[in-house]
Design an enzyme around this catalytic site. Structure first.
Site, PDB file in Angstrom:
ATOM      1  N   PRO A   1      34.123  23.161 -27.006  1.00 24.81           N
ATOM      2  CA  PRO A   1      33.201  23.998 -26.846  1.00 24.81           C
ATOM      3  C   PRO A   1      31.711  23.240 -26.988  1.00 24.81           C
ATOM      4  CG  PRO A   1      33.951  25.303 -28.134  1.00 24.81           C
ATOM      5  CD  PRO A   1      34.690  24.021 -28.397  1.00 24.81           C
ATOM      6  N   GLU A   2      30.750  22.369 -26.518  1.00 22.33           N
ATOM      7  CA  GLU A   2      29.218  21.843 -26.725  1.00 22.33           C
ATOM      8  C   GLU A   2      28.706  22.874 -26.489  1.00 22.33           C
ATOM      9  OE1 GLU A   2      29.053  17.495 -25.522  1.00 22.33           O
ATOM     10  OE2 GLU A   2      30.989  17.758 -24.460  1.00 22.33           O
TER      11      GLU A   2
ATOM     12  N   ARG B   1      44.396  24.966 -31.976  1.00 23.82           N
ATOM     13  CA  ARG B   1      44.475  23.760 -32.542  1.00 23.82           C
ATOM     14  C   ARG B   1      44.350  24.249 -34.461  1.00 23.82           C
ATOM     15  NH1 ARG B   1      42.213  18.911 -29.632  1.00 23.82           N
ATOM     16  NH2 ARG B   1      43.043  17.683 -31.181  1.00 23.82           N
TER      17      ARG B   1
END
Length: 277
Positions: A2-3, A114
DNA sequence: CCGCGGGCCTGCGCGC
DNA sequence: TGCGCGCAGGCCCGCG
């Protein structure tokens, strides 16, 4: 993952569901995220009301009281979702690390395969948070203008890609939106900061804001795992102009070029060298 | 001080 | 079918 636009999308979803509610229970299934979850995190957030939801760069903030702010960072693969109680109890999903339940019946779940994301609290004013101390300005703020960018880069020998990815300069852009913004501004990501004119910088800023705003409007970009908090995908992936389009014809009208991909500053970068000068 | 590269993790898609 | 490899939206840290 996500940005800034994806975090903003999540923030808007969380505002709709838990703003004003009280955290009545927390469950943590794994504490070894990017940084280990502090032993006293539960104690610090339990029975606190969510007085506000914020975002700084790609960090989500839950303002709990004057002293305590909960910070959530989604790393590359983190997701926040809303579930019903029954779903949490019986179908815990792989990589669910944290569940918070609220007095309005809502459950928020943090899932992150992750584990590059993390959860921690800020004690005191969030502006003094150590991870924000040297952070650059918000790209959608008024402060981010052509002059600001030009002043920051006019002596730099770095390329534009790494400049715009540098969170100390402007905070919230990532790999997708830097490629998209530079394509929109018709400026080549390999160009060097000190060779940029004020006009170039103004173009970059205008394009950056335009791309970010549009991405927020479309609920962010879902490449594979990003979801809005209700599980919906974003739609901006359908609006991408260069990211992931290597080998395809440039989308710019009348441009006969082909999108290329190269690794710049260690990250895949997409651009059309025919129209991006 | 600055910039770069490696590392942190898991999952997926590809070529063989 | 299976294996190994490279790659993925981010950030921190150590090195030169």
């Amino acid at each position: 993952m996500p940005e800034l636009p994806e975090i903003e999308t999540v923030k808007l979803g969380i505002e709709k569901t838990v703003l004003g509610s009280v955290i009545i229970s927390t469950k943590i299934f794994r504490r070894d995220l990017r940084f280990p979850i502090n032993d006293n995190l539960e104690k610090l957030i339990l029975n606190k009301r969510v007085l506000g939801i914020g975002r700084r760069s790609k960090y989500l903030l839950f303002f709990l009281n004057k002293k305590t702010t909960l910070v959530l960072h989604l790393g590359m693969s983190g997701k926040i979702s809303v579930r019903l109680k029954s779903e949490c109890e019986y179908t815990l999903k792989k990589h669910d690390h944290l569940i918070m339940s609220f007095d309005n019946g809502i459950f928020l779940i943090y899932n992150d395969p992750r584990r590059f994301g993390f959860v921690e609290t800020i004690e005191g004013n969030y502006k003094d948070y150590r991870r924000f101390r040297y952070m650059g300005i918000e790209p959608l703020s008024k402060k981010f203008d052509g002059k600001y960018l030009w002043n920051k880069i006019k002596k730099s020998s770095r390329n534009l890609k790494s400049i715009l990815m540098d969170q100390k300069l402007v905070a919230g852009l990532g790999n997708i939106y830097v490629s998209e913004a530079l394509w929109d501004s018709q400026i080549n990501p390999t160009r060097i900061g000190k060779n940029m004119s004020l006009i170039d910088c103004q173009k970059i800023v205008v394009s950056t804001k335009k791309v970010l705003k549009k991405a927020i409007k479309f609920g962010g970009t879902t490449l594979k795992d990003f979801r809005q908090i209700g599980g919906e995908v974003g739609y901006f992936q359908n609006k991408l102009q260069v990211y992931g389009k290597e080998g395809q014809s440039c989308f710019r009208r009348k441009c006969k070029g082909t999108v290329e991909k190269s690794i710049i500053s260690g990250r895949s970068t997409f651009y059309c060298s025919t129209c991006q000068k």
